[in-house]
Design a protein around this motif. Sequence first.
Motif, short mmCIF file in Angstrom:
data_model
loop_
_atom_site.label_atom_id
_atom_site.label_comp_id
_atom_site.label_asym_id
_atom_site.label_seq_id
_atom_site.Cartn_x
_atom_site.Cartn_y
_atom_site.Cartn_z
N ALA A 1 -6.37 -20.86 -16.41
CA ALA A 1 -5.63 -20.61 -17.65
C ALA A 1 -6.54 -20.99 -18.81
CB ALA A 1 -4.35 -21.42 -17.69
N LYS A 2 -6.51 -20.19 -19.87
CA LYS A 2 -7.37 -20.43 -21.03
C LYS A 2 -6.54 -20.50 -22.30
CE LYS A 2 -11.40 -18.18 -19.11
NZ LYS A 2 -12.40 -17.13 -19.27
N LEU A 3 -6.96 -21.38 -23.19
CA LEU A 3 -6.35 -21.50 -24.51
C LEU A 3 -7.46 -21.29 -25.52
CD1 LEU A 3 -4.00 -22.34 -26.38
CD2 LEU A 3 -4.71 -24.70 -26.05
N ARG B 1 -0.16 -29.24 -26.21
CA ARG B 1 -0.82 -27.95 -25.94
C ARG B 1 -1.44 -27.92 -24.55
NH1 ARG B 1 -2.64 -28.25 -31.85
NH2 ARG B 1 -1.17 -26.83 -32.82
N LYS C 1 1.30 -27.46 -21.89
CA LYS C 1 1.73 -26.06 -21.80
C LYS C 1 0.69 -25.22 -21.06
CE LYS C 1 3.58 -22.51 -24.82
NZ LYS C 1 3.89 -22.13 -26.21
N LEU C 2 -0.59 -25.51 -21.29
CA LEU C 2 -1.67 -24.80 -20.60
C LEU C 2 -1.66 -25.11 -19.11
CD1 LEU C 2 -4.23 -23.03 -21.02
CD2 LEU C 2 -5.49 -25.15 -21.20
N LEU D 1 0.97 -25.96 -17.28
CA LEU D 1 2.10 -25.24 -16.70
C LEU D 1 1.79 -23.76 -16.53
CD1 LEU D 1 5.05 -26.94 -18.58
CD2 LEU D 1 4.45 -27.20 -16.18
N SER D 2 1.03 -23.20 -17.45
CA SER D 2 0.62 -21.80 -17.33
C SER D 2 -0.33 -21.60 -16.15
CB SER D 2 -0.07 -21.35 -18.62
OG SER D 2 -0.58 -20.06 -18.48
N ALA D 3 -1.24 -22.55 -15.93
CA ALA D 3 -2.15 -22.45 -14.79
C ALA D 3 -1.40 -22.55 -13.47
CB ALA D 3 -3.22 -23.55 -14.87
N ALA E 1 1.73 -21.62 -13.01
CA ALA E 1 2.43 -20.35 -12.87
C ALA E 1 1.48 -19.25 -12.40
CB ALA E 1 3.09 -19.97 -14.19
N ASN E 2 0.24 -19.27 -12.90
CA ASN E 2 -0.76 -18.30 -12.44
C ASN E 2 -1.07 -18.50 -10.96
OD1 ASN E 2 -0.90 -17.27 -15.00
ND2 ASN E 2 -2.78 -18.34 -15.53
#
Length: 117
Positions: free
Chosen positions: A5-7, A46, A49-50, A52-54, A56-57
């Motif tokens: 995941a990238k921000l 931030r 949230k990143l 949690l996105s990783a 989910a990925n």
Amino acid sequence: MEAVAKLNDCPTSPRKMRLVVDLIRGQKVEHALHILKYNTKEASVRVEKLLLSAVANWAAKNEGVRIEDAELYVKTVFVDGGRQLKRLRPAPQGRGYRIRKRSNHVTLVVDSKNSAN
């Protein structure tokens, strides 16, 4: 199998973001989420949230595997400098001081300890 995941262009200075990111490097995902939730720095929201996105990925890549059984951990996480917005602030005697508003890019990789996937 790992997930990324990238921000990009986060409006926080890279130095401040690295202080938060260094806390979770190599930790289990559950432990890292607890660290980020109770940290007082603004950057931790931030990064949480990143993370949690990783996760989910990773779940999207590995359908049929439960997250609890996979023993996910933060494999790598790093912060790079992003673009700088340059502004001028009024200074004495008609001068102008340059203000550099920094931003950063965060990349987070999550992997499972079980290699049987």
